[in-house]
Design an enzyme around this catalytic site. Structure first.
Site, PDB file in Angstrom:
ATOM      1  N   ASP A 205      28.480  32.795  48.898  1.00 44.71           N
ATOM      2  CA  ASP A 205      28.672  34.238  49.015  1.00 44.71           C
ATOM      3  C   ASP A 205      27.372  34.844  49.509  1.00 44.71           C
ATOM      4  OD1 ASP A 205      30.081  36.630  48.757  1.00 44.71           O
ATOM      5  OD2 ASP A 205      30.852  36.079  46.794  1.00 44.71           O
TER       6      ASP A 205
ATOM      7  N   HIS B 295      26.333  40.393  56.334  1.00 39.66           N
ATOM      8  CA  HIS B 295      26.723  40.477  54.914  1.00 39.66           C
ATOM      9  C   HIS B 295      27.034  39.109  54.322  1.00 39.66           C
ATOM     10  CE1 HIS B 295      27.164  44.926  54.428  1.00 39.66           C
ATOM     11  NE2 HIS B 295      27.072  44.831  55.742  1.00 39.66           N
TER      12      HIS B 295
HETATM   13  P1  ADQ Z   1      33.095  40.569  49.737  1.00 42.27           P
HETATM   14  O1  ADQ Z   1      33.315  39.165  50.148  1.00 42.27           O
HETATM   15  O2  ADQ Z   1      34.276  41.467  49.848  1.00 42.27           O
HETATM   16  O3  ADQ Z   1      31.873  41.254  50.523  1.00 42.27           O
HETATM   17  P2  ADQ Z   1      31.812  41.356  47.135  1.00 42.27           P
HETATM   18  O4  ADQ Z   1      30.389  41.530  47.458  1.00 42.27           O
HETATM   19  O5  ADQ Z   1      32.045  40.762  45.798  1.00 42.27           O
HETATM   20  O6  ADQ Z   1      32.586  40.464  48.193  1.00 42.27           O
HETATM   21  O7  ADQ Z   1      32.477  42.783  47.169  1.00 42.27           O
HETATM   22  C1  ADQ Z   1      33.797  43.020  46.790  1.00 42.27           C
HETATM   23  C2  ADQ Z   1      33.950  44.511  46.501  1.00 42.27           C
HETATM   24  O8  ADQ Z   1      35.323  44.848  46.456  1.00 42.27           O
HETATM   25  C3  ADQ Z   1      33.336  44.891  45.161  1.00 42.27           C
HETATM   26  O9  ADQ Z   1      32.741  46.141  45.241  1.00 42.27           O
HETATM   27  C4  ADQ Z   1      34.550  44.907  44.240  1.00 42.27           C
HETATM   28  O10 ADQ Z   1      34.440  45.786  43.142  1.00 42.27           O
HETATM   29  C5  ADQ Z   1      35.651  45.362  45.185  1.00 42.27           C
HETATM   30  N1  ADQ Z   1      36.926  44.767  44.757  1.00 42.27           N
HETATM   31  C6  ADQ Z   1      37.229  43.462  44.684  1.00 42.27           C
HETATM   32  N2  ADQ Z   1      38.477  43.309  44.182  1.00 42.27           N
HETATM   33  C7  ADQ Z   1      38.955  44.529  43.951  1.00 42.27           C
HETATM   34  C8  ADQ Z   1      40.191  45.037  43.420  1.00 42.27           C
HETATM   35  N3  ADQ Z   1      41.171  44.239  42.983  1.00 42.27           N
HETATM   36  N4  ADQ Z   1      40.334  46.364  43.336  1.00 42.27           N
HETATM   37  C9  ADQ Z   1      39.348  47.181  43.751  1.00 42.27           C
HETATM   38  N5  ADQ Z   1      38.159  46.784  44.233  1.00 42.27           N
HETATM   39  C10 ADQ Z   1      37.966  45.466  44.342  1.00 42.27           C
HETATM   40  C11 ADQ Z   1      31.032  40.875  51.614  1.00 42.27           C
HETATM   41  C12 ADQ Z   1      30.287  39.552  51.429  1.00 42.27           C
HETATM   42  C13 ADQ Z   1      29.521  39.574  50.118  1.00 42.27           C
HETATM   43  C14 ADQ Z   1      28.562  40.770  50.090  1.00 42.27           C
HETATM   44  C15 ADQ Z   1      29.283  42.038  50.472  1.00 42.27           C
HETATM   45  C16 ADQ Z   1      28.319  43.205  50.629  1.00 42.27           C
HETATM   46  O11 ADQ Z   1      31.209  38.478  51.456  1.00 42.27           O
HETATM   47  O12 ADQ Z   1      28.791  38.380  49.927  1.00 42.27           O
HETATM   48  O13 ADQ Z   1      28.049  40.919  48.787  1.00 42.27           O
HETATM   49  O14 ADQ Z   1      30.013  41.906  51.679  1.00 42.27           O
HETATM   50  O15 ADQ Z   1      27.286  42.888  51.497  1.00 42.27           O
END
Ligand code: ADQ
Length: 477
Positions: free
Chosen positions: A369, A156
């Site tokens: 990311d 990921h």
């Molecule tokens: P993350 O580093 O966690 O994921 P991201 O892909 O942006 O980053 O996903 C975060 C998720 O958590 C989103 O669905 C978001 O809506 C949710 N989220 C964040 N803050 C929140 C809050 N305050 N309340 C509720 N929900 C919240 C890792 C990798 C990424 C990759 C994903 C998926 O680091 O690069 O995109 O996995 O493969």
């Protein structure tokens, strides 16, 4: 029909629609709830005494099989090698890499132990899909336990350039372990290229040119396997529906009332040094500094729930951000206006989607990311008649697909401030055309497509082949 077995470090305690601060949990759960199957991994519990026991729970079409970790395993496998070594290295932060040989031993030991816990739950035709950097040695451990099933792996986070990966002392063991899988999935083509580059230049392996969009064939460490990029997606229409439904809810009404018609810039991230939050705050400050007309006309909301809060690097970034938001607010705030609202809470998915829809700019600027689902969720949540603008880091995997975003370099503070000004002033027609282009892309590559493409290639990949070299010819047995 074969069952799908998902293995990930953390099995998310997901309730439908509830908060889930973590992209893996969101993507995997969305993929699994449609097909059904089993999700195996750590429960999130850390035991100070006793032996962890597996708990198996059926929830609708998904069986959750979870197990706790003892304190030492948590420290070495999770806090240590996974998050103090691999996470910074894979996000190009060689300066933050900490390495302890005992932690690496613990990381391998926990992978072996978890694999042994899974073995009794497996059936011969199960297809096993392992997720993320915590579990790189998992297939090797399953093979050692006699498992012959197809096993795939999806990373990921970014796969770093070879010169950065070399900063991790056991880099060779890691890549060798990856070669025990039948199929490797990366978020983007550049990640796949970095992996192939390591195989060729550091591991003396070879790569066959991909044929007709099929996965690349990799020969390394005496094995043949396949690898390809599978950019993870979201369900854009489901998010759009959530956003519409949440628009009239209390959180959004309260937010609108306190904005007093000011424009809204919105960011949502886990609180992590890879997300570029400090640079982002400074670019917003630069906007206010250079464009006095924006003062008291725009508010920036940053939602960032803390994660890995028991690690120093995460405590540092939290302190730094609290300092920056306080300083910037002290500099520009007025009696009726706080420029930055910095919030540490988690929110339900519907509330987040509705907040995205209520905002004029989605401000998503990680330093690195793998993908960044927030960028995709932001676009999905927009009102087609009056969409907001996405300002997106070129170092998010999502930037490879979302051509309608304003692409920025997250260390270029002036460049980001200019992009914010452009976004805030963008005419409706241009916003609509950028939105339509991105929405079409998100629909074409939604999370089902991600899962189905990976599963199709894993089914076709076949069990891993051991390759014997005889007189220069490779013979599979
Ligand atoms: P993350 O580093 O966690 O994921 P991201 O892909 O942006 O980053 O996903 C975060 C998720 O958590 C989103 O669905 C978001 O809506 C949710 N989220 C964040 N803050 C929140 C809050 N305050 N309340 C509720 N929900 C919240 C890792 C990798 C990424 C990759 C994903 C998926 O680091 O690069 O995109 O996995 O493969």
């Amino acid at each position: 029909m074969s069952r799908l077995i998902i293995v990930s470090n953390r099995v998310a305690p997901i309730s439908e629609g509830g908060p889930a601060a973590g992209g893996l949990a969101v993507g995997v759960y969305d993929a699994l709830k449609e097909t059904g199957g089993m999700w195996f991994g750590w429960s999130g519990d850390v035991l100070s005494s006793g032996q962890p026991q597996i708990s198996v729970e059926e929830r609708g079409p998904v069986t959750f099989a979870t197990i706790g970790l003892v304190r030492r395993d948590y420290d070495q496998y999770y806090r240590g090698f996974s998050n103090a070594t691999l996470w910074p290295a894979f996000h190009y932060r060689a300066d933050l890499v900490q390495y302890d040989r005992h932690d690496f031993e613990g990381y391998c030991r926990v992978n072996t132990w978890l694999a042994q816990q899974l073995v009794p739950l497996l059936r011969p035709d199960d297809v096993i899909w392992v997720h993320d950097y915590h579990l790189i040695p998992f297939a090797k451990a399953l093979r050692a336990a006699g498992v012959k099933n197809r096993i795939g792996f999806f990373l990921h986070i970014p796969f770093p350039a070879s010169q950065v990966l070399l900063a991790v002392p056991p880099h060779r063991e890691l890549v060798e372990s990856l070669c025990s899988f039948d199929l490797l999935g990366f978020q983007t083509e550049p990640d796949l290229r970095s992996f192939c580059d390591y195989v060729v230049h550091e591991a003396n392996g070879t790569i066959d040119a991909p044929v007709n969009g099929r996965p690349t064939t990799v020969h390394a460490f005496g094995r043949t396997l396949h690898a390809a990029a599978y950019p993870i997606g979201v369900y854009p229409d489901e998010i759009a529906e959530l956003a519409r439904a949440g628009e009239s809810g209390k959180p959004v009404r309260t937010m609108r009332a306190t904005l007093h018609s000011r424009k809204l810039i919105m960011s949502v991230d886990r609180l992590d040094y890879s997300k570029g939050l400090v640079e982002r705050f400074r670019a917003f400050e630069r906007l206010l500094e250079h464009s006095p007309a924006q003062r008291n006309k725009v508010s920036f909301v940053q939602i960032a729930p803390p994660t890995r809060a028991d690690m120093h690097a995460y405590q540092d970034i939290r302190l730094q951000l609290e300092g920056e938001s306080g300083r910037i607010n002290g500099r520009f705030a007025e009696l009726d206006w706080t420029p930055i609202r910095y919030i540490h809470r988690q929110y339900e998915r519907q509330v987040l989607a509705a907040l995205f829809r209520a905002s004029h700019v989605g401000y998503v600027t990680p330093l690195r990311d793998g993908m960044n689902l927030v960028a995709k969720e932001y676009v999905s949540a927009q009102d087609p008649d009056d969409p907001g603008v996405l300002v997106l880091s070129r170092f998010a995997g999502a930037a490879q697909e979302l051509n309608g975003a304003l692409i920025v370099n997250p260390v270029d503070i002036d460049g980001m401030a200019e992009a914010l000004a452009t976004a805030l002033a963008m005419p409706l027609v241009e916003r609509q055309s950028r939105y339509r282009e991105m929405m079409a892309q998100l629909r074409e590559n939604n999370v089902s497509v991600w899962r189905d493409n990976f599963m199709r290639d894993l089914q076709a990949a076949g069990p891993v082949q051991r390759v014997r070299k005889r007189a220069g010819v490779s013979l599979a047995d």
